[in-house]
Design a protein around this motif. Structure first.
Motif, PDB file in Angstrom:
ATOM      1  N   ILE A 284       0.857  -1.211   0.000  1.00 15.45           N
ATOM      2  CA  ILE A 284       0.000   0.000   0.000  1.00 15.45           C
ATOM      3  C   ILE A 284       0.879   1.243   0.000  1.00 15.45           C
ATOM      4  N   ASN A 285       2.057   1.116  -0.609  1.00 12.22           N
ATOM      5  CA  ASN A 285       3.002   2.242  -0.639  1.00 12.22           C
ATOM      6  C   ASN A 285       2.419   3.496  -1.277  1.00 12.22           C
ATOM      7  N   LEU A 286       1.529   3.305  -2.257  1.00 10.25           N
ATOM      8  CA  LEU A 286       0.968   4.484  -2.944  1.00 10.25           C
ATOM      9  C   LEU A 286      -0.075   5.193  -2.067  1.00 10.25           C
ATOM     10  N   HIS A 287      -0.782   4.414  -1.224  1.00 11.33           N
ATOM     11  CA  HIS A 287      -1.708   5.039  -0.264  1.00 11.33           C
ATOM     12  C   HIS A 287      -0.888   5.945   0.661  1.00 11.33           C
TER      13      HIS A 287
ATOM     14  N   LEU B  25     -10.442 -15.727  -3.637  1.00 11.77           N
ATOM     15  CA  LEU B  25     -11.851 -15.490  -3.960  1.00 11.77           C
ATOM     16  C   LEU B  25     -12.237 -15.813  -5.394  1.00 11.77           C
ATOM     17  N   ARG B  26     -11.535 -15.245  -6.336  1.00  8.90           N
ATOM     18  CA  ARG B  26     -11.985 -15.413  -7.735  1.00  8.90           C
ATOM     19  C   ARG B  26     -11.499 -16.744  -8.299  1.00  8.90           C
ATOM     20  N   ALA B  27     -10.396 -17.268  -7.794  1.00  9.85           N
ATOM     21  CA  ALA B  27      -9.940 -18.594  -8.226  1.00  9.85           C
ATOM     22  C   ALA B  27     -11.007 -19.616  -7.851  1.00  9.85           C
TER      23      ALA B  27
ATOM     24  N   ILE C 208      -1.753   2.498 -11.482  1.00 10.43           N
ATOM     25  CA  ILE C 208      -3.165   2.698 -11.148  1.00 10.43           C
ATOM     26  C   ILE C 208      -3.541   1.798  -9.973  1.00 10.43           C
ATOM     27  N   THR C 209      -4.129   2.396  -8.935  1.00  5.23           N
ATOM     28  CA  THR C 209      -4.555   1.618  -7.767  1.00  5.23           C
ATOM     29  C   THR C 209      -5.993   1.997  -7.417  1.00  5.23           C
ATOM     30  N   VAL C 210      -6.869   0.992  -7.352  1.00  4.96           N
ATOM     31  CA  VAL C 210      -8.290   1.240  -7.100  1.00  4.96           C
ATOM     32  C   VAL C 210      -8.496   1.754  -5.683  1.00  4.96           C
ATOM     33  N   THR C 211      -8.076   0.963  -4.669  1.00  2.00           N
ATOM     34  CA  THR C 211      -8.321   1.424  -3.292  1.00  2.00           C
ATOM     35  C   THR C 211      -7.386   2.574  -2.942  1.00  2.00           C
ATOM     36  N   GLY C 212      -6.248   2.686  -3.651  1.00  2.00           N
ATOM     37  CA  GLY C 212      -5.382   3.851  -3.417  1.00  2.00           C
ATOM     38  C   GLY C 212      -6.103   5.124  -3.831  1.00  2.00           C
TER      39      GLY C 212
ATOM     40  N   THR D 124      -1.910  -8.831 -16.189  1.00  2.00           N
ATOM     41  CA  THR D 124      -0.980  -7.701 -16.064  1.00  2.00           C
ATOM     42  C   THR D 124      -1.092  -7.008 -14.700  1.00  2.00           C
ATOM     43  N   ILE D 125      -2.111  -7.315 -13.903  1.00  2.00           N
ATOM     44  CA  ILE D 125      -2.322  -6.540 -12.677  1.00  2.00           C
ATOM     45  C   ILE D 125      -1.621  -7.165 -11.473  1.00  2.00           C
ATOM     46  N   PHE D 126      -1.771  -8.448 -11.273  1.00  2.00           N
ATOM     47  CA  PHE D 126      -1.151  -9.111 -10.110  1.00  2.00           C
ATOM     48  C   PHE D 126      -0.141 -10.136 -10.593  1.00  2.00           C
TER      49      PHE D 126
ATOM     50  N   THR E 160      -9.245  -7.997 -14.056  1.00  2.00           N
ATOM     51  CA  THR E 160      -8.442  -9.091 -13.483  1.00  2.00           C
ATOM     52  C   THR E 160      -9.312  -9.996 -12.620  1.00  2.00           C
ATOM     53  N   ASP E 161     -10.360  -9.448 -12.019  1.00  2.00           N
ATOM     54  CA  ASP E 161     -11.224 -10.254 -11.146  1.00  2.00           C
ATOM     55  C   ASP E 161     -12.101 -11.223 -11.925  1.00  2.00           C
ATOM     56  N   LEU E 162     -12.065 -11.126 -13.254  1.00  2.00           N
ATOM     57  CA  LEU E 162     -12.820 -12.092 -14.078  1.00  2.00           C
ATOM     58  C   LEU E 162     -11.880 -12.991 -14.872  1.00  2.00           C
TER      59      LEU E 162
HETATM   60  C1  EPZ Z   1      -8.993  -3.703  -5.800  1.00  2.00           C
HETATM   61  O1  EPZ Z   1      -7.888  -4.134  -5.019  1.00  2.00           O
HETATM   62  C2  EPZ Z   1     -10.062  -4.767  -5.611  1.00  2.00           C
HETATM   63  N1  EPZ Z   1     -10.447  -4.829  -4.191  1.00  2.00           N
HETATM   64  C3  EPZ Z   1      -9.528  -6.112  -6.090  1.00  2.00           C
HETATM   65  O2  EPZ Z   1     -10.588  -7.052  -5.993  1.00  2.00           O
HETATM   66  C4  EPZ Z   1      -9.121  -5.989  -7.556  1.00  2.00           C
HETATM   67  O3  EPZ Z   1      -8.554  -7.213  -7.976  1.00  2.00           O
HETATM   68  C5  EPZ Z   1      -8.098  -4.859  -7.719  1.00  2.00           C
HETATM   69  O4  EPZ Z   1      -8.640  -3.632  -7.184  1.00  2.00           O
HETATM   70  C6  EPZ Z   1      -7.720  -4.614  -9.168  1.00  2.00           C
HETATM   71  O5  EPZ Z   1      -8.874  -4.307  -9.894  1.00  2.00           O
HETATM   72  C7  EPZ Z   1     -11.261  -3.885  -3.702  1.00  2.00           C
HETATM   73  O6  EPZ Z   1     -11.691  -2.968  -4.388  1.00  2.00           O
HETATM   74  C8  EPZ Z   1     -11.612  -4.018  -2.249  1.00  2.00           C
HETATM   75  P1  EPZ Z   1      -4.947  -2.126  -6.744  1.00  2.00           P
HETATM   76  P2  EPZ Z   1      -6.671  -3.106  -4.770  1.00  2.00           P
HETATM   77  O7  EPZ Z   1      -4.469  -1.221  -5.662  1.00  2.00           O
HETATM   78  O8  EPZ Z   1      -7.166  -1.718  -4.713  1.00  2.00           O
HETATM   79  C9  EPZ Z   1      -0.257  -2.550  -7.022  1.00  2.00           C
HETATM   80  C10 EPZ Z   1     -11.619  -9.014  -5.327  1.00  2.00           C
HETATM   81  O9  EPZ Z   1     -11.486 -10.111  -5.885  1.00  2.00           O
HETATM   82  N2  EPZ Z   1      -0.206  -1.560  -5.942  1.00  2.00           N
HETATM   83  O10 EPZ Z   1      -5.727  -1.552  -7.865  1.00  2.00           O
HETATM   84  O11 EPZ Z   1      -5.897  -3.627  -3.603  1.00  2.00           O
HETATM   85  C11 EPZ Z   1      -0.877  -3.870  -6.566  1.00  2.00           C
HETATM   86  O12 EPZ Z   1       0.112  -4.684  -5.964  1.00  2.00           O
HETATM   87  C12 EPZ Z   1     -10.419  -8.146  -5.079  1.00  2.00           C
HETATM   88  O13 EPZ Z   1     -12.716  -8.520  -4.977  1.00  2.00           O
HETATM   89  C13 EPZ Z   1       1.035  -1.087  -5.504  1.00  2.00           C
HETATM   90  O14 EPZ Z   1       2.078  -1.484  -6.008  1.00  2.00           O
HETATM   91  O15 EPZ Z   1      -5.815  -3.293  -6.092  1.00  2.00           O
HETATM   92  C14 EPZ Z   1      -1.402  -4.451  -7.850  1.00  2.00           C
HETATM   93  O16 EPZ Z   1      -0.367  -5.129  -8.501  1.00  2.00           O
HETATM   94  C15 EPZ Z   1      -9.134  -8.917  -5.297  1.00  2.00           C
HETATM   95  N3  EPZ Z   1       1.068  -0.170  -4.503  1.00  2.00           N
HETATM   96  C16 EPZ Z   1      -1.818  -3.226  -8.656  1.00  2.00           C
HETATM   97  O17 EPZ Z   1      -1.143  -2.111  -8.049  1.00  2.00           O
HETATM   98  C17 EPZ Z   1      -0.062   0.316  -3.911  1.00  2.00           C
HETATM   99  O18 EPZ Z   1       0.038   1.176  -3.006  1.00  2.00           O
HETATM  100  C18 EPZ Z   1      -3.319  -2.937  -8.622  1.00  2.00           C
HETATM  101  O19 EPZ Z   1      -3.700  -2.961  -7.277  1.00  2.00           O
HETATM  102  C19 EPZ Z   1      -1.310  -0.176  -4.352  1.00  2.00           C
HETATM  103  C20 EPZ Z   1      -1.356  -1.101  -5.375  1.00  2.00           C
END
Ligand code: EPZ
Length: 418
Positions: free
Chosen positions: A123-126, A371-373, A162-166, A327-329, A305-307
């Protein structure tokens, strides 16, 4: 630990309704911390991750009342601005309270999430974003401590990825900051837009949510609100794939078809008949054969990615070779080995998976890993010959509400055993 027992071979027919989005409900619950006024949320799914978040919010100082799929919250004051390790380790989305806690109380102590099955997910970007907004950050003993005793001040935060929760965390931090915040390379997911709509209804001033540049003018305080969560596009997408893989005729209702554009387009390229009979439904009909079509996951509006795991299960039944790129995880192919136990022919090379299709799957004992697996194993079991037993289905319960009941009422032979 609960298991699913599934006998494959039935084509799904009829209708399956969609719940509210887990990934929209989680930030919405956290956003309620931003005001001392009542917040009412509708269409909150009854899944494990939501219960975990509700427990965390009560520990922080919220009064939470659950009434069906409505949740009423009141946070007169923050009594403990903390997200403890024992909760965060079970749900990394707990980091979504970081921004609201600093914005509302000037401090937060949130456990670092630690590793996750699908990847490092730091969560470095948060943290970077909060520092840009003036918070003092200290990392020690597995915790992030953030302080902003004089409040946060607006700044430009450029996410290098790009980070969703970030994006959601920083949006919630910025709404009470002094001055203007610009989030660049922001996530464009529908859940980000839904959060922005809720915050705006609370009095926040946000422009550009859903685009890669979000501009927030900080305000003094936020009022309460009543908000209905968007449908869960990943749950709906999972059921659309279920209709395709079982060669059925399934109507997925209460969903938002425009949030599933990439999946629908990919399935149509694969020869699946997917139509939109109405504004909140998708109809999927098998045509007896499925073409192998390559797929690469991307941030929204690309293929989610979740699909990916669900699509991989489908490609085991397609007529050729499909290349799937994640490409995401960095580790989101754990379902491949379990699918192989059922007879799938999948070769993994780093971020690439090569799926050789037209493989008859046979029922086997398999283990859910994330979860999605887990969802992809259910889909494979629906089409496999014989009986499949899926262990550790608590992974599925994190994000799907009564998935076995929903599939059974559309004709699937699936039951949960303690
Ligand atoms: C959200 O997770 C979703 N969770 C995930 O859904 C989803 O897979 C993911 O977005 C991608 O769409 C929720 O919304 C609660 P990211 P999030 O930050 O926000 C890297 C599910 O199945 N990253 O967009 O944690 C990270 O490692 C879950 O419901 C950093 O490097 O994902 C990843 O490779 C699983 N540093 C990429 O960015 C950061 O500070 C995308 O992650 C933050 C992220």
């Amino acid at each position: 630990m609960d298991k699913f027992v599934i006998a494959g071979g039935t084509a799904l027919k009829g209708e399956i309704p969609t719940n509210g989005s887990k990934n929209s409900a989680l930030p919405a619950l956290a956003a309620a911390l931003l005001t001392e006024e009542p917040v009412t949320l509708h269409r909150i799914p009854k899944v494990r991750d939501i219960r975990t978040m509700q427990r965390l919010l009560v520990d922080i100082g919220s009064q939470v009342e659950v009434d069906g799929d409505t949740v009423r919250m009141l946070t007169p004051r923050i009594t403990s601005p903390e997200a403890p390790y024992e909760l965060v380790k079970t749900m990394r989305a707990s980091s979504l309270v970081l921004g609201p806690l600093v914005a509302r109380s000037g401090r937060a102590r949130v456990s670092l999430p630690g590793g996750c099955a699908i990847g490092a997910r730091p969560i470095n970007l948060h943290i970077f974003g909060l520092e840009q907004l003036g918070a003092r950050i200290n990392q020690a003993y597995g915790y992030i401590e953030a302080e902003a005793p004089d409040g946060l001040r607006g700044a430009t935060v450029h996410f290098d990825r790009i980070t969703v929760t970030g994006t959601e965390d920083l949006m919630m931090a910025a709404v009470l900051a002094k001055g203007e915040t610009v989030l660049r390379n922001a996530a464009r997911e529908p859940e980000v837009v839904d959060l922005a709509e809720m915050l705006t209804a609370m009095g926040a001033r946000i422009e550009g949510a859903g685009t890669s540049t979000v501009v927030i003018q900080g305000v003094e305080r936020l009022s309460g609100t009543e908000h209905t969560i968007i449908p869960d596009r990943i749950e709906a997408g999972t059921f659309v794939v279920a209709g395709a893989i079982t060669d059925g005729d399934l109507l997925v209702t209460d969903c938002c078809p425009e949030h599933l554009g990439a999946l629908v387009s990919k399935l149509q390229q694969a020869g699946v008949d997917v139509t939109q009979p109405g504004p909140t439904s998708l109809r999927v009909r098998g045509r007896g054969r499925i073409r192998s079509v390559d797929m690469t996951t991307e941030e929204y509006p690309g293929f989610a990615t979740d699909l990916q795991a669900q699509y991989m299960a489908l490609m085991t039944q397609a007529d050729g070779i499909a290349m799937i790129v994640e490409t995401i995880f960095e580790n989101r192919f754990m379902h491949a080995q379990e699918l192989a136990r059922m007879g799938a022919n999948i070769r993994l090379e780093g971020r690439q998976a090569i799926v050789a299709g037209k493989r008859e799957l046979t029922g086997a004992g398999v283990i859910a890993s994330d979860l999605r697996a887990s969802a992809s194993l259910v889909l494979a079991a629906l089409v496999a010959k014989g009986e499949t037993v899926i262990d550790r289905v608590y992974h599925i319960d994190r994000g799907y509400e009564k998935i076995e009941a929903k599939l059974a009422q559309a004709g699937a032979d699936i039951r949960r055993v303690e």
